[in-house]
Design a protein around this motif. Structure first.
Motif, PDB file in Angstrom:
ATOM      1  N   UNK A  73      25.596  18.167  33.333  1.00  0.00           N
ATOM      2  CA  UNK A  73      26.632  18.767  32.494  1.00  0.00           C
ATOM      3  C   UNK A  73      27.919  18.988  33.267  1.00  0.00           C
ATOM      4  N   UNK A  74      27.808  19.448  34.506  1.00  0.00           N
ATOM      5  CA  UNK A  74      29.000  19.625  35.334  1.00  0.00           C
ATOM      6  C   UNK A  74      29.737  18.310  35.542  1.00  0.00           C
ATOM      7  N   UNK A  75      28.988  17.247  35.829  1.00  0.00           N
ATOM      8  CA  UNK A  75      29.604  15.944  36.072  1.00  0.00           C
ATOM      9  C   UNK A  75      30.324  15.433  34.829  1.00  0.00           C
ATOM     10  N   UNK A  76      29.694  15.564  33.661  1.00  0.00           N
ATOM     11  CA  UNK A  76      30.319  15.094  32.423  1.00  0.00           C
ATOM     12  C   UNK A  76      31.624  15.830  32.164  1.00  0.00           C
ATOM     13  N   UNK A  77      31.592  17.165  32.302  1.00  0.00           N
ATOM     14  CA  UNK A  77      32.796  17.955  32.044  1.00  0.00           C
ATOM     15  C   UNK A  77      33.915  17.589  33.011  1.00  0.00           C
ATOM     16  N   UNK A  78      33.576  17.491  34.295  1.00  0.00           N
ATOM     17  CA  UNK A  78      34.597  17.184  35.293  1.00  0.00           C
ATOM     18  C   UNK A  78      35.212  15.812  35.062  1.00  0.00           C
ATOM     19  N   UNK A  79      34.384  14.814  34.842  1.00  0.00           N
ATOM     20  CA  UNK A  79      34.881  13.449  34.672  1.00  0.00           C
ATOM     21  C   UNK A  79      35.729  13.326  33.407  1.00  0.00           C
ATOM     22  N   UNK A  80      35.244  13.889  32.308  1.00  0.00           N
ATOM     23  CA  UNK A  80      35.951  13.761  31.027  1.00  0.00           C
ATOM     24  C   UNK A  80      37.305  14.428  31.069  1.00  0.00           C
ATOM     25  N   UNK A  81      37.367  15.647  31.582  1.00  0.00           N
ATOM     26  CA  UNK A  81      38.631  16.391  31.588  1.00  0.00           C
ATOM     27  C   UNK A  81      39.605  15.795  32.591  1.00  0.00           C
ATOM     28  N   UNK A  82      39.091  15.331  33.734  1.00  0.00           N
ATOM     29  CA  UNK A  82      39.969  14.709  34.716  1.00  0.00           C
ATOM     30  C   UNK A  82      40.611  13.436  34.169  1.00  0.00           C
ATOM     31  N   UNK A  83      39.875  12.688  33.355  1.00  0.00           N
ATOM     32  CA  UNK A  83      40.402  11.448  32.795  1.00  0.00           C
ATOM     33  C   UNK A  83      41.334  11.692  31.611  1.00  0.00           C
ATOM     34  N   UNK A  84      41.224  12.847  31.022  1.00  0.00           N
ATOM     35  CA  UNK A  84      42.059  13.142  29.850  1.00  0.00           C
ATOM     36  C   UNK A  84      43.509  13.368  30.279  1.00  0.00           C
TER      37      UNK A  84
END
Length: 779
Positions: free
Chosen positions: A650-661
């Motif tokens: 869950x941490x990885x998904x949140x970090x990757x998604x928001x960083x790419x946004x």
């Protein structure tokens, strides 16, 4: 390298927790203490690294600190493997909680400090690049931790090759270091390839050697640990669910489960008492269900009473053939009886998922509930499950510690709470003060505690067997249904059976007799136990979400050390209303300080308070989920890696998604807080599935959502502090400190005193109270 850092860190902590199940108390307090100490030292190392590493050369500090962390971790694991027996003050006894906490902090100090140092250097290098936010550090680390959690759960733990796993751990940084050669232009590409190939070959040969030497190294560690025990270690199995150890001394075997002394091959007095009292409490019992470790006498006693079926739920059924040679010959032979059925399932899952026929007698002999894994079998919910599988005239016997004379308050508290919980389900509950204290429950009749009732049962049974025994000369012995032929007690006080006996191996009661009944149930002794329990009649019942008996058991365990920890626990568990008031005051002050720091324009302080809160809530949610998993499945250690992996995922998904946004929605942070609050409530209050596979999926999904919310909070706040000097390190340290606070609240303070429901309620209330501050921060 950051992926490898996350991999080795989680890998090390999971194996450390599994070892702690042996050399420390082995309950969930130890798990929380190790995790809290891990995060505390990691935060300390991170801060130190951030402030002392030179900005231009911080990259050069990452690998040395990482490889040093792995090496120190491996050294500690090996030392613990070889010297675990020396950590206890008494062989086979648990150490006190304060000693366990100190050892947790000391053991995790150096490796986690070095790991945090490497992380701090990585954060500083990313910050100086100007292209990455501090939240980006979560992505590679969490991916590495996710991979580690999956591999540990589905490969390394089931493999049961501990030394090979440790060797694999050191091979990770060595293998990833090969990529550094390609960064050196002074070395020719061909030469670089040759060196890399040679190192890969050496790593493979090292792993093969570790695999081949695993048995020898395990034997060597057993030999070393034997020096600190009363007997020689002859069997030490690190199974997925538990560590099972057998020692021998003077032809007697002692059995340890997770470092606790479970029984002895010579033990029979307690088994006789439990079996005879249980047998006489029911009307013509034919079937029995035994919960616990009945292989050192209890199973034999029940078989000798000619039960038609005896069921034993045993998740580690495959271990029985390995430790059976160390049982007494009679106990080992009893395992092969056609009347014995050993089911390879957890007892709670077995009764919930199978349509079993009612049992005439159910005996639960698992010791005091000083862990959530054992206290789950003392809850009101569990007793309701038992009641559904009890025959109409059947009885349910719970075995707890006894007392030869004075009944101490800590023991009376456990007995009283258990009686209160049983009475909330069963109509009648009787206390029998024998060598062990027996609590016998029934829904049809009150089992008397008068000696005349039991003496009459004893004499009628002997007389009935006398008639059958005299007729045995004309009928084949051991006929099914001819109860009593196997277990005549006519010769209790003689050394030899009568001459007309046709049995080759008559059963003698060497301990249980009329004198013992009169001694156990004399009026003074019964009144002594009854009066001791009456003073705690005000206690509430023990439930899955209100594990008060777990706290009582901790208090009872600490009483034998008579230290400061026992006094602190006594104050906590005896003044729950005071604890509640103090907790409310602290939460109000915490929320007020958070708002005050925002009003006074101290962004670092405000960010620190907010992130600490979110991290603490996430940690409490994760630990609550682990306990709910234990309640449903009975054990945590074989799947803890996968549960941690869900949170990291869950941490990885949140970090990757928001960083790419490219755009950051200002409502994303408040939404994450609300979802975190709802997830925590779902973890605590929702009914969980029953099937093991469904429990695993359900817990993984909830932990992933919890990690997703915490990762979103961290990443969104990272965008808020990117223009604040040292804001990134403050945010990272707040994240780790929040987990430390969550561990302290979760471990022995809130659940055993006020319950999980109360803890979830106040944490959810704090989140709602801080929502206005979250909206302001998101702007």
């Amino acid at each position: 390298m950051l992926v490898g850092l996350g991999f080795t860190t989680l890998f090390t902590q999971v194996f450390l927790i599994r070892e702690a199940g042996v050399w420390l108390r082995g309950n969930e307090f130890v798990v929380a203490a190790i995790l809290a100490a891990w995060l505390m030292w990691a935060a300390t190392g991170c801060v130190i690294s951030f402030y002392i590493t030179p900005g231009k050369y911080c990259n050069k500090w990452i690998y040395p600190a990482w490889i040093a962390s792995v090496i120190v971790s491996i050294i500690e694991l090996i030392l613990l493997r070889c010297f675990w027996a020396c950590t206890g003050k008494l062989p086979g006894e648990s150490i006190n909680l304060s000693h366990a906490a100190i050892l947790s902090i000391a053991t995790t100090a150096l490796p986690c400090l070095l790991s945090g140092f490497a992380t701090g250097a990585a954060i500083k290098s990313l910050k100086d690049s100007g292209k990455k936010l501090v939240a980006y550090i979560y992505l590679p680390e969490t991916i590495g931790a996710l991979i580690a959690g999956v591999l540990i759960t589905f490969f390394f733990i089931p493999l049961q090759h501990w030394w090979f796993s440790v060797a694999f751990l050191i091979s990770i940084p060595l293998f990833l270091h090969l990529g550094r050669w390609g960064q050196r232009p002074s070395i020719a590409p061909l030469r670089t390839l040759k060196r890399a190939s040679l190192r890969i070959l050496l790593i493979i040969l090292f792993l093969i050697a570790a695999w081949k030497s695993n048995g020898f190294l395990e034997h060597l560690s057993q030999k070393t640990s034997s020096r600190f025990l009363t007997g020689k270690i002859v069997l030490d199995i690190d199974s997925p669910r538990e560590r099972f150890t057998v020692t021998t001394h003077d032809n007697e075997s002692a059995f340890y489960i997770n470092g606790r002394l479970t029984g002895s091959s010579m033990q029979r007095e307690s088994a006789e008492e439990i079996s005879w009292y249980s047998f006489f409490s029911a009307e013509k019992p034919e079937t029995a269900l035994l919960i616990g470790f009945p292989y050192n006498g209890l199973l034999r006693e029940f078989l000798q009473k000619n039960f038609s079926e005896i069921i034993i739920p045993e998740p580690e059924k495959n271990l029985i053939n390995k430790f059976s040679p160390f049982l007494s010959p009679e106990d080992s032979k009893a395992l092969n009886s056609p009347h014995v059925k050993i089911v390879p399932e957890d007892c709670r899952t077995f009764l919930q998922t199978h349509k079993n026929s009612p049992h005439d007698i159910i005996v639960q002999n698992i010791g005091i509930p000083e862990s959530y894994a054992s206290s789950r079998l003392y809850s009101k919910e569990w007793f309701k499950i038992i009641a559904k599988h009890l025959a109409v005239n059947g009885t349910f016997t719970v075995v707890l510690p006894g007392s030869a004379g004075y009944v101490p308050d800590d023991l009376a508290r456990i007995l009283s709470r258990t009686i209160i919980t049983m009475e909330s389900v069963f109509k009648y509950v009787t206390i029998i003060p024998g060598s062990s204290t027996l609590l016998i429950a029934s829904n049809t009749k009150k089992v008397p505690d008068r000696p005349d009732y039991w003496l009459k049962k004893w004499r009628n049974y002997s007389a009935d067997n006398s008639v059958k025994h005299n007729a045995a000369a004309s009928i084949p012995p051991f006929i099914k249904g001819a109860r009593g032929i196997l277990n005549s007690n006519l010769w209790t006080h003689t050394n030899n059976p009568p001459a007309h006996s046709v049995r080759r191996q008559p059963h003698f009661s060497r301990w249980f007799n009329e004198a013992l009944i009169n001694d156990n149930l004399n009026k003074f002794r019964v009144a002594q136990f009854t009066n001791a329990c009456v003073q705690f009649k005000f206690l509430p019942a023990h439930k899955d979400l209100s594990p008060f008996l777990y706290g009582d058991a901790l208090l009872y365990s600490e009483a034998r050390f008579a230290g400061t920890t026992h006094k602190i626990l006594s104050l906590l568990y005896s003044h729950n209303s005071t604890v509640m008031i103090i907790l409310f005051i602290i939460l109000i002050l915490w929320a007020g300080t958070t708002y005050a720091s925002g009003i006074a324009n101290f962004p670092k302080a405000q960010i620190w308070f907010l992130m600490t809160t979110f991290s603490a809530v996430g940690f409490i949610g994760e630990m609550t989920l682990l306990v709910r998993f234990v309640i449903e499945r009975g054990n945590l250690f074989y799947s803890i890696g996968l549960l941690f992996a869900g949170f990291m995922f869950g941490l990885a998904i949140a970090t990757y998604t928001i960083e790419k946004s490219k755009t950051k929605n200002r409502l994303l942070l408040p939404a994450a807080i609300i979802i975190l609050c709802l997830t925590l409530c779902a973890i605590t209050f929702l009914p969980w599935p029953v099937l093991p596979s469904h429990v695993m999926i359900f817990s993984f999904v909830l932990n992933t959502i919890c990690g997703l919310c915490v990762g979103t909070c961290f990443t969104m706040l990272a965008h808020r502090v990117q223009n604040i000097k040292h804001g990134g390190i403050v945010l990272y340290a707040a994240d780790l400190c929040g987990a430390l606070i969550g561990g302290l609240l979760f471990s022995i303070i809130i659940p055993p005193v006020l319950g999980f429901g109360f803890l979830t309620a106040i944490i959810a209330g704090l989140l709602i109270l801080l929502l206005p501050a979250v909206f302001l921060i998101s702007e």
